[in-house]
Scaffold this motif. Sequence first.
Motif, PDB file in Angstrom:
ATOM      1  N   ARG A  42     -16.233  28.560  45.116  1.00 41.79           N
ATOM      2  CA  ARG A  42     -17.535  28.959  44.601  1.00 41.79           C
ATOM      3  C   ARG A  42     -18.464  29.420  45.722  1.00 41.79           C
ATOM      4  NH1 ARG A  42     -21.152  24.573  41.612  1.00 41.79           N
ATOM      5  NH2 ARG A  42     -21.552  23.975  43.764  1.00 41.79           N
ATOM      6  N   ASP A  43     -18.414  28.724  46.870  1.00 36.78           N
ATOM      7  CA  ASP A  43     -19.295  29.095  47.976  1.00 36.78           C
ATOM      8  C   ASP A  43     -19.056  30.530  48.435  1.00 36.78           C
ATOM      9  OD1 ASP A  43     -19.664  26.374  47.709  1.00 36.78           O
ATOM     10  OD2 ASP A  43     -20.208  26.167  49.826  1.00 36.78           O
ATOM     11  N   VAL A  44     -17.800  30.936  48.402  1.00 36.28           N
ATOM     12  CA  VAL A  44     -17.466  32.307  48.808  1.00 36.28           C
ATOM     13  C   VAL A  44     -18.060  33.298  47.815  1.00 36.28           C
ATOM     14  CG1 VAL A  44     -15.579  33.940  49.153  1.00 36.28           C
ATOM     15  CG2 VAL A  44     -15.371  31.587  49.993  1.00 36.28           C
ATOM     16  N   ALA A  99     -28.359  15.192  49.303  1.00 35.79           N
ATOM     17  CA  ALA A  99     -27.335  14.667  48.401  1.00 35.79           C
ATOM     18  C   ALA A  99     -26.092  14.266  49.178  1.00 35.79           C
ATOM     19  CB  ALA A  99     -26.983  15.715  47.343  1.00 35.79           C
ATOM     20  N   ARG A 100     -25.741  15.094  50.140  1.00 33.92           N
ATOM     21  CA  ARG A 100     -24.560  14.782  50.940  1.00 33.92           C
ATOM     22  C   ARG A 100     -24.795  13.511  51.772  1.00 33.92           C
ATOM     23  NH1 ARG A 100     -21.134  18.355  52.245  1.00 33.92           N
ATOM     24  NH2 ARG A 100     -22.675  20.015  52.162  1.00 33.92           N
ATOM     25  N   HIS A 138     -31.937  29.773  47.063  1.00 30.18           N
ATOM     26  CA  HIS A 138     -30.803  29.109  47.713  1.00 30.18           C
ATOM     27  C   HIS A 138     -31.252  28.426  48.997  1.00 30.18           C
ATOM     28  CE1 HIS A 138     -26.580  28.301  48.311  1.00 30.18           C
ATOM     29  NE2 HIS A 138     -26.686  28.714  49.559  1.00 30.18           N
ATOM     30  N   ALA A 139     -32.075  29.121  49.776  1.00 27.70           N
ATOM     31  CA  ALA A 139     -32.565  28.551  51.035  1.00 27.70           C
ATOM     32  C   ALA A 139     -33.465  27.337  50.749  1.00 27.70           C
ATOM     33  CB  ALA A 139     -33.325  29.609  51.833  1.00 27.70           C
ATOM     34  N   GLN A 181     -21.776  33.419  48.189  1.00 28.97           N
ATOM     35  CA  GLN A 181     -22.165  34.149  49.396  1.00 28.97           C
ATOM     36  C   GLN A 181     -22.084  35.658  49.164  1.00 28.97           C
ATOM     37  OE1 GLN A 181     -23.386  32.289  52.001  1.00 28.97           O
ATOM     38  NE2 GLN A 181     -24.135  34.288  52.700  1.00 28.97           N
ATOM     39  N   LEU A 227     -22.482  28.247  35.866  1.00 28.05           N
ATOM     40  CA  LEU A 227     -21.605  27.218  36.445  1.00 28.05           C
ATOM     41  C   LEU A 227     -20.256  27.147  35.726  1.00 28.05           C
ATOM     42  CD1 LEU A 227     -24.144  24.386  37.310  1.00 28.05           C
ATOM     43  CD2 LEU A 227     -23.131  26.088  38.815  1.00 28.05           C
ATOM     44  N   ALA A 231     -31.697  24.079  50.191  1.00 29.45           N
ATOM     45  CA  ALA A 231     -30.821  23.555  51.249  1.00 29.45           C
ATOM     46  C   ALA A 231     -31.055  22.066  51.484  1.00 29.45           C
ATOM     47  CB  ALA A 231     -31.032  24.346  52.532  1.00 29.45           C
ATOM     48  N   ARG A 254     -29.317  19.895  48.933  1.00 32.85           N
ATOM     49  CA  ARG A 254     -27.872  19.788  49.159  1.00 32.85           C
ATOM     50  C   ARG A 254     -27.584  18.841  50.319  1.00 32.85           C
ATOM     51  NH1 ARG A 254     -28.573  25.260  48.080  1.00 32.85           N
ATOM     52  NH2 ARG A 254     -28.470  25.911  50.249  1.00 32.85           N
ATOM     53  N   GLU A 255     -28.396  18.958  51.383  1.00 33.98           N
ATOM     54  CA  GLU A 255     -28.183  18.084  52.545  1.00 33.98           C
ATOM     55  C   GLU A 255     -28.482  16.634  52.204  1.00 33.98           C
ATOM     56  OE1 GLU A 255     -30.439  19.900  55.747  1.00 33.98           O
ATOM     57  OE2 GLU A 255     -29.321  21.750  55.338  1.00 33.98           O
TER      58      GLU A 255
END
Lengths: 102, 331
Positions: B107-109, B313-314, B303-304, B112, B94, B307, B310-311
């Motif tokens: 970072r997402d790029v 938390a948002r 990562h999957a 990926q 990180l 998911a 992450r959802e």
Amino acid sequence: MSNQPMGNQTNIWPLWEVFVRSSRGLSHVHAGSLHAPDAEMALRNARDLYTRRNEGVSIWVVPSEAITASDPDAKGSFFESPQGKDYRHATYYTKSEGVKHL
Amino acid sequence: MAAAPLQPVAAEASEEDRAGQAAFDRIIADDSRIEPTDWMPEAYRKTLTRQISQHAHSEIIGMQPEANWITRAPSLKRKSILMAKVQDEAGHGLYLYSAAETLGTPRDVLNQQLLDGKAKYSSIFNYPARSWADMGAIGWLVDGAAIANQVPLCRASYGPYGRAMVRICKEESFHQRQGFEILLELSHGTPEQKKMAQDAVNRFYAPALMMFGPPDDDSPNSKQSMAWNIKRFSNDELRQRFVGMIAEQVKVLGLTLPDPELRFDEETGKWIHMELDWQEFKDVIAGRGPCNAQRLERRREAHANGAWVREAARAYAQKAGQRKMQKAGAA
Ligand SMILES: [Fe+2]
Ligand SMILES: [Fe+2]
């Protein structure tokens, strides 16, 4: 959701700058940055990421976009005024050398 | 006349680039630091983005060989230590993604690119960790080689990279020591344990030496990186220095290094080691190592599986934000 194509900007948590006070009596110092959905989770993530070894007694998180920075290209003119003003430093005054407690 | 207004704009842009390049050259010549908002050559930005993100990916993938052993650690103490180390590696990843992001790629790029198998990471993590002694050999040799590589990077010309490396190096020394201790305990244990320790050292020795990268005469980018003050020492220089350190340390362990050619050359003042299998190195980097597919698959799966976190938390952040606004409205 997780396999969305790269560069999906709406899917990116905002960036936060993290400042850590290492002990009482010291200022908060910039430690780094991280992504988090809101301030509360940014604080928790910052604790896990930047204070795993008692590096801090207090943390600030600030949205990166809330920071206004001076223009690096304006370095010359923006920080010009102290130039040639040596009299703002104690070392300018040499005649008093040797005088005690001064 | 129609083309006239374009002229000054183009001239102005190159003027700016010229001034930027001059300022950049001056900062590098002074051995000072480049910061994110400074002008920098496109190639410098690209090189750093690649190097820092590869470095970040290595930290993240590097969690796997050791994480696999957390549930099989021989004691609660060793389990706690291993968990702390693996957590550190996540932190290192990180810090480095943060540093890479300051160069303009989100970072997402970068993440990926790793998930898509388009990004490289350190070849060492594509070797399997077969026994508990491997946790020792990884800490001692792999983290040891990483430290030897990373200490000079603390002075890299790009400010955010150097600062991330300072933080990382402080944490790495515990990694190497705990690995050394695992091997020390095993080598003073039963004959079987000692054999296990020696076997782990035998398997990790050559791959650890390859972590410094190809030999100098086959490392085309090194010269430019050194001119930019990103790299301070050549691959071979760092490698021989590291060999010298472990050649002494292995005696304390009561083990040996699997290298019949290892010796200190009085004339050059350098350590000589055996020829390394650079074809193997290239194969592993190109994705044909023993564990490449497994490591990437595991990363995609993790990562999957994350998911929903992450959802959630948002969604939570959104709801909490709305509640706050309502409260403020009612007051
Ligand atoms: Fe690390
Ligand atoms: Fe490490």
